[in-house]
Design an enzyme around this catalytic site. Structure first.
Site, mmCIF file in Angstrom:
data_model
loop_
_atom_site.group_PDB
_atom_site.id
_atom_site.type_symbol
_atom_site.label_atom_id
_atom_site.label_comp_id
_atom_site.label_asym_id
_atom_site.label_seq_id
_atom_site.Cartn_x
_atom_site.Cartn_y
_atom_site.Cartn_z
ATOM 1 N N HIS A 167 10.346 4.971 -3.381
ATOM 2 C CA HIS A 167 9.841 4.405 -2.126
ATOM 3 C C HIS A 167 9.609 2.906 -2.262
ATOM 4 C CE1 HIS A 167 6.672 5.509 -4.839
ATOM 5 N NE2 HIS A 167 5.748 4.896 -4.130
ATOM 6 N N ARG A 168 9.036 2.501 -3.397
ATOM 7 C CA ARG A 168 8.747 1.084 -3.599
ATOM 8 C C ARG A 168 10.036 0.288 -3.751
ATOM 9 N NH1 ARG A 168 5.282 1.818 -7.067
ATOM 10 N NH2 ARG A 168 3.560 1.916 -5.607
ATOM 11 N N ASP A 191 0.891 -1.146 0.000
ATOM 12 C CA ASP A 191 0.000 0.000 0.000
ATOM 13 C C ASP A 191 0.928 1.194 0.000
ATOM 14 O OD1 ASP A 191 -2.614 1.016 -0.200
ATOM 15 O OD2 ASP A 191 -2.555 1.649 1.882
ATOM 16 N N TYR A 227 0.846 10.206 -9.242
ATOM 17 C CA TYR A 227 1.281 11.599 -9.072
ATOM 18 C C TYR A 227 2.688 11.850 -9.616
ATOM 19 C CZ TYR A 227 -2.707 11.520 -5.935
ATOM 20 O OH TYR A 227 -3.963 11.374 -5.420
#
Length: 193
Positions: free
Chosen positions: A176-177, A68, A150
């Protein structure tokens, strides 16, 4: 090793597959035979990642992981946050979400933001979490056609291009992932005790 990724988001699946080695084959929900949408009823990335992974594990009995993730803008009290994919309402629509975010930051000068990802892995040895963040700021005019969500509005720290403009290999290094996935892959590659 066969591993189910609790997602049908083609952008996420492609990004994740480029991060894993050839010994690991990532299967989407659809490839695992799960066609119904999985609820994300919680207000945190961690709980929503768990909800998706838990559902898939209970349905298939196979090792699986879910992420998530979303964009957090502290000046907007954390919005869009866990509601990033549905920020402008249902059905999820990247262009509508970007328009809503641009309206919300219109009076702000390059507001700070960060992408956050939480991966929940459920396997025979239990439940494990891996997190990553990428800090930067937002621009007021979308730039670039790469990525999704985004990405055309987000400029990571240390760069002048948006995620929508950066080459995929650069994004894969700093996102981030990718940070969360590196921790997850290191965990999967640990020798069995």
């Amino acid at each position: 090793m066969k591993l189910i990724f609790a997602s049908n988001n083609k952008g996420k699946i492609a990004e994740v597959q480029t991060l894993v080695n050839n010994n690991l084959k990532i299967f989407s929900l659809l490839e695992a035979g799960i066609t119904e949408p999985i609820k994300e009823p919680f207000d945190t990335f961690r709980e929503n990642a768990w909800a998706k992974a838990d559902y898939v594990y209970r349905q298939t009995g196979l090792p699986c992981f879910a992420d998530d993730s979303g964009l957090v803008v502290p000046a907007l009290n954390g919005a869009p946050g866990v509601y990033s994919a549905r920020y402008a309402g249902e059905p999820a629509d990247d262009a509508a979400n970007n328009r809503k975010l641009l309206a919300a930051i219109e009076a702000m000068d390059a507001p700070e933001a960060y992408y956050q990802a939480v991966i929940c892995y459920i396997g025979d040895d239990g439940t494990h979490y891996f997190e990553g963040r990428c800090y930067g700021h937002l621009v007021h005019i979308p730039r670039g056609t790469g990525g999704f969500g985004y990405d055309p509005l987000f400029v990571p720290n240390g760069y002048t291009d948006t995620f929508g403009e950066l080459a995929q290999d650069i994004k894969n290094r700093i996102s981030h992932r990718s940070e969360a996935m590196r921790s997850f892959i290191a965990f999967l590659n640990q020798p069995e005790q």
